[in-house]
Enzyme design. Structure first.
Site, mmCIF file in Angstrom:
data_model
loop_
_atom_site.group_PDB
_atom_site.id
_atom_site.type_symbol
_atom_site.label_atom_id
_atom_site.label_comp_id
_atom_site.label_asym_id
_atom_site.label_seq_id
_atom_site.Cartn_x
_atom_site.Cartn_y
_atom_site.Cartn_z
ATOM 1 N N LYS A 93 -9.935 -1.492 12.326
ATOM 2 C CA LYS A 93 -8.436 -1.888 12.460
ATOM 3 C C LYS A 93 -8.139 -2.597 11.091
ATOM 4 O O LYS A 93 -8.665 -3.355 10.683
ATOM 5 C CB LYS A 93 -8.643 -2.914 13.445
ATOM 6 C CG LYS A 93 -7.203 -3.669 13.753
ATOM 7 C CD LYS A 93 -6.471 -2.646 14.733
ATOM 8 C CE LYS A 93 -5.024 -3.090 15.238
ATOM 9 N NZ LYS A 93 -4.200 -2.307 13.883
ATOM 10 N N LYS A 129 -8.623 -0.493 6.309
ATOM 11 C CA LYS A 129 -7.493 -0.719 5.650
ATOM 12 C C LYS A 129 -6.882 0.744 4.841
ATOM 13 O O LYS A 129 -7.870 1.446 4.809
ATOM 14 C CB LYS A 129 -7.529 -1.735 4.464
ATOM 15 C CG LYS A 129 -6.415 -2.530 4.152
ATOM 16 C CD LYS A 129 -5.937 -3.520 4.817
ATOM 17 C CE LYS A 129 -4.278 -3.950 4.561
ATOM 18 N NZ LYS A 129 -3.988 -4.988 5.585
ATOM 19 N N ASP A 169 1.504 -3.222 6.837
ATOM 20 C CA ASP A 169 1.133 -4.396 5.820
ATOM 21 C C ASP A 169 2.368 -4.334 4.664
ATOM 22 O O ASP A 169 3.602 -3.864 5.368
ATOM 23 C CB ASP A 169 -0.194 -3.892 5.055
ATOM 24 C CG ASP A 169 -0.671 -5.033 4.150
ATOM 25 O OD1 ASP A 169 -1.215 -5.870 4.725
ATOM 26 O OD2 ASP A 169 -0.437 -5.028 2.820
ATOM 27 N N ASN A 244 8.057 -9.642 5.954
ATOM 28 C CA ASN A 244 7.595 -9.918 7.265
ATOM 29 C C ASN A 244 6.920 -11.303 7.524
ATOM 30 O O ASN A 244 7.349 -12.046 8.269
ATOM 31 C CB ASN A 244 6.790 -8.671 7.967
ATOM 32 C CG ASN A 244 6.420 -9.142 9.145
ATOM 33 O OD1 ASN A 244 5.107 -9.604 9.460
ATOM 34 N ND2 ASN A 244 7.028 -8.709 10.143
HETATM 35 P P1 NDP Z 1 6.512 -7.132 3.271
HETATM 36 O O1 NDP Z 1 6.568 -5.605 2.596
HETATM 37 O O2 NDP Z 1 7.423 -7.340 4.389
HETATM 38 O O3 NDP Z 1 7.094 -7.996 2.231
HETATM 39 C C1 NDP Z 1 6.242 -8.216 1.001
HETATM 40 C C2 NDP Z 1 6.805 -9.490 0.265
HETATM 41 O O4 NDP Z 1 6.060 -9.969 -0.929
HETATM 42 C C3 NDP Z 1 8.229 -9.026 -0.317
HETATM 43 O O5 NDP Z 1 9.176 -10.133 -0.577
HETATM 44 C C4 NDP Z 1 7.952 -8.499 -1.929
HETATM 45 O O6 NDP Z 1 8.734 -8.542 -2.975
HETATM 46 C C5 NDP Z 1 6.698 -9.482 -1.984
HETATM 47 N N1 NDP Z 1 5.700 -8.898 -2.987
HETATM 48 C C6 NDP Z 1 4.961 -7.788 -2.912
HETATM 49 N N2 NDP Z 1 4.202 -7.111 -3.868
HETATM 50 C C7 NDP Z 1 4.603 -8.266 -4.846
HETATM 51 C C8 NDP Z 1 4.246 -8.563 -6.313
HETATM 52 N N3 NDP Z 1 3.286 -7.679 -6.693
HETATM 53 N N4 NDP Z 1 4.648 -9.677 -6.675
HETATM 54 C C9 NDP Z 1 5.488 -10.296 -6.048
HETATM 55 N N5 NDP Z 1 5.932 -10.544 -5.129
HETATM 56 C C10 NDP Z 1 5.574 -9.248 -4.311
HETATM 57 O O7 NDP Z 1 4.975 -7.472 3.390
HETATM 58 P P2 NDP Z 1 4.311 -8.376 4.469
HETATM 59 O O8 NDP Z 1 5.049 -9.865 4.317
HETATM 60 O O9 NDP Z 1 3.989 -7.813 5.555
HETATM 61 O O10 NDP Z 1 3.066 -8.769 3.350
HETATM 62 C C11 NDP Z 1 2.792 -9.853 2.652
HETATM 63 C C12 NDP Z 1 1.429 -10.226 2.491
HETATM 64 O O11 NDP Z 1 0.848 -10.825 3.757
HETATM 65 C C13 NDP Z 1 0.627 -9.040 2.190
HETATM 66 O O12 NDP Z 1 -0.463 -9.937 1.202
HETATM 67 C C14 NDP Z 1 0.026 -8.685 3.262
HETATM 68 O O13 NDP Z 1 -1.380 -8.109 3.097
HETATM 69 C C15 NDP Z 1 -0.162 -9.779 4.021
HETATM 70 N N6 NDP Z 1 -0.277 -9.676 5.270
HETATM 71 C C16 NDP Z 1 0.601 -8.948 6.192
HETATM 72 C C17 NDP Z 1 0.412 -8.965 7.688
HETATM 73 C C18 NDP Z 1 1.455 -8.193 8.557
HETATM 74 O O14 NDP Z 1 1.141 -8.410 9.766
HETATM 75 N N7 NDP Z 1 2.500 -7.602 7.938
HETATM 76 C C19 NDP Z 1 -0.739 -9.668 8.454
HETATM 77 C C20 NDP Z 1 -1.657 -10.397 7.348
HETATM 78 C C21 NDP Z 1 -1.491 -10.420 6.196
HETATM 79 P P3 NDP Z 1 9.488 -7.046 -3.286
HETATM 80 O O15 NDP Z 1 10.659 -6.876 -2.204
HETATM 81 O O16 NDP Z 1 10.060 -7.509 -4.737
HETATM 82 O O17 NDP Z 1 8.406 -6.299 -3.579
HETATM 83 O O1 2IT Z 2 -3.636 -7.798 6.656
HETATM 84 C C1 2IT Z 2 -3.361 -7.885 7.757
HETATM 85 O O2 2IT Z 2 -4.239 -8.420 8.819
HETATM 86 C C2 2IT Z 2 -2.612 -6.950 8.335
HETATM 87 N N1 2IT Z 2 -2.049 -6.341 7.434
HETATM 88 C C3 2IT Z 2 -2.267 -6.518 10.060
HETATM 89 C C4 2IT Z 2 -3.376 -5.574 10.257
HETATM 90 C C5 2IT Z 2 -3.129 -5.020 11.610
HETATM 91 O O3 2IT Z 2 -3.999 -4.246 12.038
HETATM 92 O O4 2IT Z 2 -2.237 -5.628 12.395
#
Ligand code: NDP
Ligand code: 2IT
Length: 450
Positions: A93, A129, A169, A244
């Site tokens: 997952k 992943k 992600d 997100n």
């Molecule tokens: P999104 O794609 O919704 O948003 C990513 C955000 O981070 C954007 O604002 C983006 O800016 C910025 N970003 C991405 N790459 C970079 C970089 N190299 N340098 C600076 N800013 C960056 O992704 P999420 O919000 O879903 O994910 C954000 C983090 O949270 C990640 O590390 C992800 O692995 C983690 N995460 C996400 C989960 C989920 O359910 N979605 C669960 C647990 C963890 P830009 O638009 O300029 O690229």
């Molecule tokens: O990093 C994470 O935990 C996620 N991007 C969510 C993974 C998931 O299966 O909901």
């Protein structure tokens, strides 16, 4: 990386040799192995069963070509990945990431961390992943659709509701999950919960969109309560990213009485001393897929600064890195400490460098590690899987309550494990140890495959 225990030292040497040139993966493994020193000191059985030798090697790593046709009729080729890291406690997952920086090292670090995070949720999910070096920026909806269909044409051979369940992600949200799900169903002629983060009209769960950010704040609130007898109330909050996780962390932090004054993207950051107006951020990011810079163009008094790292120089009580790996380095940590930060809790995966974590912990800043603090997203994915299996939907309040209870539970598992193993207050060690123990027991029970 310095190890006292010879077994851990040997395992890490092998990992380094086998995964040369994969710095993110080595960073993630190094941190977990370091945390396991007090465990291997008392659990010789895990050493004898080779549990740690085995846990650092993915069960399966799939790499594939993704070819698709852009709007100009030109053929494009990307590389797709899925790492199926560990299935000891449940089907693989974990999310799918679409970003040009994606490579084997990034996917393996994320898959490795996912094992322990999923274990901490208490739900039956293994670690996986995936993703691609495809860059969604500037692509049309039709291009995103064709990419997702091509990606799923190969991925569908390797996943299934009881085998491996991907989700979102970076770069993968409701739109992409819809296209991926549609293609899976078309190819397999099966309507099943093979992905999570689905739309509410076709099997998605309420609260999944908000879950990671909300969960991060529930975790942080519990950490503040237990370790400082305090709360979000009246605190100034800085959040990196504006995707997100960042958006819904900002929403819940505000609801809990904090004042969020900054957000960022990979180009720069905005600061609004009056408190960020989230309806405007949502319009810019979720509706128009624009840049955070536009916030300062729309809100009088808000300031935009080019370059994303400077966000940590803004004075705050609570800092929530919610963008990407290694975005908070030693310099950022020192700036936060100088300005009197009280808490850093990680919404992104591995956003703090080892040097940053060491500096924050030394300065007595409360530190909530990603594996524990951002587990709310995958936990709610686990709840989506349960609802799909039951062919039933819980209300928003029901899912939110379960998410809240899971996050409080995760805090206490990490806090208690740190105490039991002689490192009270060190939630990095506590989360790694608590996550590891359940998986290790399961691996031991299931034997070694000769
Ligand atoms: P999104 O794609 O919704 O948003 C990513 C955000 O981070 C954007 O604002 C983006 O800016 C910025 N970003 C991405 N790459 C970079 C970089 N190299 N340098 C600076 N800013 C960056 O992704 P999420 O919000 O879903 O994910 C954000 C983090 O949270 C990640 O590390 C992800 O692995 C983690 N995460 C996400 C989960 C989920 O359910 N979605 C669960 C647990 C963890 P830009 O638009 O300029 O690229
Ligand atoms: O990093 C994470 O935990 C996620 N991007 C969510 C993974 C998931 O299966 O909901």
């Amino acid at each position: 990386m310095e190890f006292q225990n010879q077994y851990l030292k040997d395992v890490y040497e092998t990992v380094k040799k086998r995964n040369a040139g994969e710095p993110e993966f080595l960073q993630a493994v190094g941190e977990v192995l370091e945390s396991l020193e007090p465990v291997v000191a008392v659990r010789k059985d895990f050493v004898e069963e080779g549990v740690i030798d085995r846990i650092v090697e993915p069960e399966r790593m799939i790499t594939f070509r993704v070819s698709w046709v852009d709007d100009n009729g030109k053929v494009q080729v990307n590389r797709g990945y899925r790492v199926q890291f560990n299935s000891a406690i449940g089907p693989y997952k974990g999310g799918l990431r679409l970003h040009p920086s994606v490579n084997a090292s990034v996917i393996k670090f994320l898959g490795f961390e996912q094992i322990f995070k999923n274990s901490l949720t208490g739900l039956p999910m293994g670690g996986g992943k995936g993703g691609s070096d495809f860059d969604p920026k500037g692509k049309s909806d039709r291009e995103i659709m064709r990419f997702c269909q091509s990606f799923m044409t190969e991925l569908c051979k390797h996943i299934g509701p009881d085998t491996d369940v991907p989700a979102g992600d970076i770069g993968v949200g409701a739109r992409e999950i819809g296209y991926l799900f549609g293609q899976y169903k078309r190819l397999r002629n099966e309507f099943t919960g093979v992905l999570t983060g689905k739309g509410l009209t076709y099997g998605g769960s309420l609260v999944r969109t908000e879950a990671t950010g909300y969960g991060l704040c529930y975790f942080t609130e519990e950490m503040l309560k237990v370790m400082k007898n305090d709360s979000f109330k009246g605190k100034t909050v800085v959040i990196s990213g504006s995707g997100n996780v960042a958006i819904y962390a900002a929403e819940k932090a505000t609801e809990l009485g904090g004042k969020v004054i900054a957000l960022s993207d990979s180009n720069g950051y905005i600061c609004d001393k009056d408190g960020i107006k989230l309806d405007i951020v949502k319009d810019i990011k979720e509706v128009k897929r624009g840049r955070i810079k536009e916030y300062a163009e729309r809100v009088p008094g808000a300031v935009y600064t080019e370059g994303c790292k400077g966000i940590w120089t803004i004075p705050c009580d609570i800092a929530l890195p919610c963008a990407t790996q290694n975005e908070l380095d030693a310099e950022g940590a020192e700036a936060l400490i100088k300005n009197g930060v009280m808490v850093v809790a990680e919404g992104a995966n591995m956003p703090s460098t080892p040097e940053a974590i060491a500096a924050l912990q030394k300065a007595g800043v409360l530190f909530g590690p990603a594996k524990a603090a951002n587990a709310g997203g995958v936990a709610t994915s686990g709840l989506e899987m349960s609802q799909n299996s039951m062919r039933y939907s819980w209300t928003f309040e029901e899912v939110d309550k379960k998410l809240h209870d899971i996050m409080v539970g995760i805090f206490h598992s990490a806090f208690d494990a740190a105490k039991t193993y002689g490192h009270e207050g060190n939630l990095v060690m506590g989360a790694n140890i608590a996550g590891f123990l359940k998986v290790a027991e399961a691996m031991k029970a299931q034997g070694i495959a000769y």
